[in-house]
Design a protein around this motif. Sequence first.
Motif, PDB file in Angstrom:
ATOM      1  N   ALA B  83     -21.195 -26.407  16.944  1.00 53.67           N
ATOM      2  CA  ALA B  83     -22.560 -25.676  16.871  1.00 53.67           C
ATOM      3  C   ALA B  83     -23.677 -26.766  16.183  1.00 53.67           C
ATOM      4  CB  ALA B  83     -22.665 -24.561  16.157  1.00 53.67           C
ATOM      5  N   ALA B  84     -22.889 -27.484  15.070  1.00 55.60           N
ATOM      6  CA  ALA B  84     -23.634 -28.440  14.277  1.00 55.60           C
ATOM      7  C   ALA B  84     -24.260 -29.572  15.512  1.00 55.60           C
ATOM      8  CB  ALA B  84     -22.659 -29.060  13.333  1.00 55.60           C
ATOM      9  N   SER B  85     -23.393 -29.981  16.575  1.00 54.81           N
ATOM     10  CA  SER B  85     -23.541 -31.093  17.207  1.00 54.81           C
ATOM     11  C   SER B  85     -24.605 -30.526  18.220  1.00 54.81           C
ATOM     12  CB  SER B  85     -22.608 -31.506  18.122  1.00 54.81           C
ATOM     13  OG  SER B  85     -21.867 -30.517  18.797  1.00 54.81           O
ATOM     14  N   TRP B  86     -24.463 -29.208  18.612  1.00 54.71           N
ATOM     15  CA  TRP B  86     -25.361 -28.653  19.596  1.00 54.71           C
ATOM     16  C   TRP B  86     -26.904 -28.489  19.135  1.00 54.71           C
ATOM     17  CZ3 TRP B  86     -21.929 -23.900  20.475  1.00 54.71           C
ATOM     18  CH2 TRP B  86     -20.793 -24.208  21.167  1.00 54.71           C
ATOM     19  N   GLU B  87     -27.093 -27.941  17.765  1.00 52.88           N
ATOM     20  CA  GLU B  87     -28.335 -27.627  17.232  1.00 52.88           C
ATOM     21  C   GLU B  87     -28.921 -29.102  16.874  1.00 52.88           C
ATOM     22  OE1 GLU B  87     -29.751 -25.029  16.696  1.00 52.88           O
ATOM     23  OE2 GLU B  87     -28.129 -23.801  17.468  1.00 52.88           O
ATOM     24  N   THR B  88     -28.269 -29.986  16.611  1.00 55.48           N
ATOM     25  CA  THR B  88     -28.844 -31.303  16.505  1.00 55.48           C
ATOM     26  C   THR B  88     -29.237 -31.798  17.761  1.00 55.48           C
ATOM     27  OG1 THR B  88     -27.049 -31.946  14.956  1.00 55.48           O
ATOM     28  CG2 THR B  88     -28.283 -33.960  15.648  1.00 55.48           C
ATOM     29  N   ALA B  89     -28.756 -31.574  18.761  1.00 56.29           N
ATOM     30  CA  ALA B  89     -29.122 -32.080  20.158  1.00 56.29           C
ATOM     31  C   ALA B  89     -30.662 -31.489  20.419  1.00 56.29           C
ATOM     32  CB  ALA B  89     -28.222 -31.831  21.169  1.00 56.29           C
ATOM     33  N   ILE B 120     -27.113 -25.543  33.458  1.00 56.93           N
ATOM     34  CA  ILE B 120     -26.228 -24.609  32.649  1.00 56.93           C
ATOM     35  C   ILE B 120     -26.111 -23.555  33.683  1.00 56.93           C
ATOM     36  CG2 ILE B 120     -25.481 -23.508  30.958  1.00 56.93           C
ATOM     37  CD1 ILE B 120     -25.664 -26.457  30.695  1.00 56.93           C
ATOM     38  N   ARG B 121     -25.248 -23.291  34.388  1.00 51.38           N
ATOM     39  CA  ARG B 121     -24.977 -21.798  35.286  1.00 51.38           C
ATOM     40  C   ARG B 121     -23.589 -21.225  34.814  1.00 51.38           C
ATOM     41  NH1 ARG B 121     -24.840 -23.361  41.319  1.00 51.38           N
ATOM     42  NH2 ARG B 121     -24.950 -20.904  41.394  1.00 51.38           N
ATOM     43  N   ARG B 177     -32.108 -35.777  29.441  1.00 51.76           N
ATOM     44  CA  ARG B 177     -31.703 -34.520  28.691  1.00 51.76           C
ATOM     45  C   ARG B 177     -30.754 -33.685  29.834  1.00 51.76           C
ATOM     46  NH1 ARG B 177     -32.158 -32.695  23.833  1.00 51.76           N
ATOM     47  NH2 ARG B 177     -34.461 -32.734  23.128  1.00 51.76           N
ATOM     48  N   HIS B 178     -30.746 -33.892  31.075  1.00 50.68           N
ATOM     49  CA  HIS B 178     -29.761 -33.093  31.991  1.00 50.68           C
ATOM     50  C   HIS B 178     -28.379 -33.625  31.473  1.00 50.68           C
ATOM     51  CE1 HIS B 178     -31.519 -30.614  35.310  1.00 50.68           C
ATOM     52  NE2 HIS B 178     -32.701 -31.071  34.609  1.00 50.68           N
ATOM     53  N   THR B 179     -28.091 -34.919  31.441  1.00 48.70           N
ATOM     54  CA  THR B 179     -26.891 -35.447  31.273  1.00 48.70           C
ATOM     55  C   THR B 179     -26.290 -35.235  29.949  1.00 48.70           C
ATOM     56  OG1 THR B 179     -27.594 -37.485  32.266  1.00 48.70           O
ATOM     57  CG2 THR B 179     -25.754 -37.684  31.093  1.00 48.70           C
ATOM     58  N   GLU B 180     -27.024 -35.107  28.930  1.00 53.10           N
ATOM     59  CA  GLU B 180     -26.967 -34.553  27.527  1.00 53.10           C
ATOM     60  C   GLU B 180     -26.346 -33.231  27.466  1.00 53.10           C
ATOM     61  OE1 GLU B 180     -28.977 -35.207  23.243  1.00 53.10           O
ATOM     62  OE2 GLU B 180     -30.268 -34.483  25.006  1.00 53.10           O
ATOM     63  N   LYS B 183     -23.248 -32.704  29.238  1.00 51.64           N
ATOM     64  CA  LYS B 183     -21.862 -33.070  28.300  1.00 51.64           C
ATOM     65  C   LYS B 183     -21.553 -32.058  27.627  1.00 51.64           C
ATOM     66  CE  LYS B 183     -20.429 -37.588  26.236  1.00 51.64           C
ATOM     67  NZ  LYS B 183     -20.344 -36.876  24.592  1.00 51.64           N
ATOM     68  N   LEU B 184     -22.505 -31.603  26.677  1.00 48.33           N
ATOM     69  CA  LEU B 184     -22.445 -30.560  25.791  1.00 48.33           C
ATOM     70  C   LEU B 184     -21.460 -29.367  26.364  1.00 48.33           C
ATOM     71  CD1 LEU B 184     -25.551 -30.870  23.469  1.00 48.33           C
ATOM     72  CD2 LEU B 184     -23.146 -31.756  23.023  1.00 48.33           C
ATOM     73  N   TRP B 185     -22.167 -28.909  27.211  1.00 43.71           N
ATOM     74  CA  TRP B 185     -21.575 -27.799  27.894  1.00 43.71           C
ATOM     75  C   TRP B 185     -20.324 -28.061  28.444  1.00 43.71           C
ATOM     76  CZ3 TRP B 185     -21.885 -22.818  28.820  1.00 43.71           C
ATOM     77  CH2 TRP B 185     -21.697 -22.134  30.064  1.00 43.71           C
ATOM     78  N   SER B 186     -19.915 -29.362  28.985  1.00 41.91           N
ATOM     79  CA  SER B 186     -18.615 -29.253  29.705  1.00 41.91           C
ATOM     80  C   SER B 186     -17.564 -29.570  28.568  1.00 41.91           C
ATOM     81  CB  SER B 186     -18.709 -30.899  30.369  1.00 41.91           C
ATOM     82  OG  SER B 186     -19.542 -30.942  31.554  1.00 41.91           O
ATOM     83  N   GLU B 187     -18.229 -30.163  27.289  1.00 39.54           N
ATOM     84  CA  GLU B 187     -17.015 -30.233  26.299  1.00 39.54           C
ATOM     85  C   GLU B 187     -16.942 -28.915  25.748  1.00 39.54           C
ATOM     86  OE1 GLU B 187     -18.624 -34.716  24.805  1.00 39.54           O
ATOM     87  OE2 GLU B 187     -19.317 -32.859  23.727  1.00 39.54           O
TER      88      GLU B 187
END
Lengths: 308, 204
Positions: B83-89, B120-121, B177-180, B183-187
């Motif tokens: 969540a911390a990495s998501w919120e930073t992004a 994101i689907r 932005r799409h790539t970023e 990537k977070l979604w995949s992880e």
Amino acid sequence: MPFLTHGSYRIRYELDGPANAPAYVLVNGLTQYAELWTAYRDALVARRFRVATFDLLGQGASDKPALFISQDDQVAALHLLIGELGDGPLFLSGISFGGLIALRYAITHGKRLAGLVPMSCFAELPPQLFLLGNALRTGLILGGTSYLQDLLLPMNVSDQWLRPVLDKLDSVKRQGWLVNDVYALQNLMESFLDFQPLTPQLSAIGVPTMILNGEFDFLTPRALHETLRVQIPNSSLVIIPRAYHAFTLEKPALTADLLARFAEDVLAGRWQGNKAVWIAPEEAGGDLVPFPAGYDHLRAIPVQGTIP
Amino acid sequence: MSEFFGPLDSEGRVPPRQQTRVAAFLISAHGALARQFAFALPLKLESAWQTELNAQFYRETELVSLLLRATSWVPDVALGYMAASWETAWFPRPIEGIPDQPLALAVGLATLAHAAHAGIRPAALLPVDANTNDPFVMTLRRVEFESSRLLQAQILFLKGESLVPFRDAVNSALERRHTEVRKLWSEALEGVGISAREGNDEKP
């Protein structure tokens, strides 16, 4: 799964069949993906063709540019794929949007081709097709991919095809819904916003060209194929009986047989376009018959024609 | 690893661990968008286009509310770090190449929203036999459907006349932005046994 690289984007493709054989490249329609050509791949490979299929930019497993996809980029991607096929005889076919990309390729790189087969195709956006395209785009925006599929299915295939799958339409639509994204389909549709008719350039297509049109094609009716027949010098128009826009899905055995016969005839020096109009057989292997002399092939009722 | 949720339970419901991870990610992304739209929304609307800001804010809030209530939550020890990495992004980020800072910030927000709405689907993770009467299943379908509607505002803005002089900068920022986001979604998905569909983020 091999990929080609166009700029920063990847294009997924597949090659099947003997490496030194004459090749067919098949180009998807707008909402399609490469696996929909599986029956064609099998049939054409069995007749000793090499077959190349791929996902256009914005489709399936190819990259999906986020904001814009130009048709020039699609032609460039196709050119990359054709570059993988060596120098042997090459036949190019595409359906609908894919047919348009094939036409564009033939206009700019026609010398590389031995033959061209545009199917359910168009070179212009007359008012009906323009407004239908806009309505389909609005349908996609408001209702998503699934709603677009709901609009296209009854328009593009017959009752005979729909009836047995009517209670499992969700499963029929599912793979297309899974692999295609709304924004990417929208970008593909919006590549027509600056569309200029190809008609003035069609006469530059010098290769043998077999134009396939479903008898009951509602989306791209006969008149749009007639433009191709009249403008492309070495062409003929073949009408597929009882077929709609998506006859490649509905009649794969017949269509693959027509593709193979066309290429075999071209390679054997037997094929002559003559801007003739033919009626395809109902089943694969049957004879093509000339459209009856004296009747107008642009009409749905047997009106004696004035068109030569 | 599968491309879909599962194994489903006998009622066709998604495993709570997967529900928790996916809902947490979506709440983080849509919550960030709701906050940023809220900050961008003036008390008194002065232009017609600002009505869209109002719509985006409330629709994002609705999605967060739905996810909070429809998810079967379980403890997930990885969530704190993720969540911390998501919120930073999601931090507001003006894009480079646009000298007008408010416009650059608006474009930054639009690229984030475009990436979240288009890339994101969550409904595409549902297997065929997922229970359509389950609230989590219905919520994911709703998130995906509403995202494709919300996306239209970002498409109109990013393709609009006002950004034509900055088209290359906008395009590059959006692709990044799409790539970023993907990537977070995949992880996030990989940690609960789901492999994201092959996409733009998996270049060789």
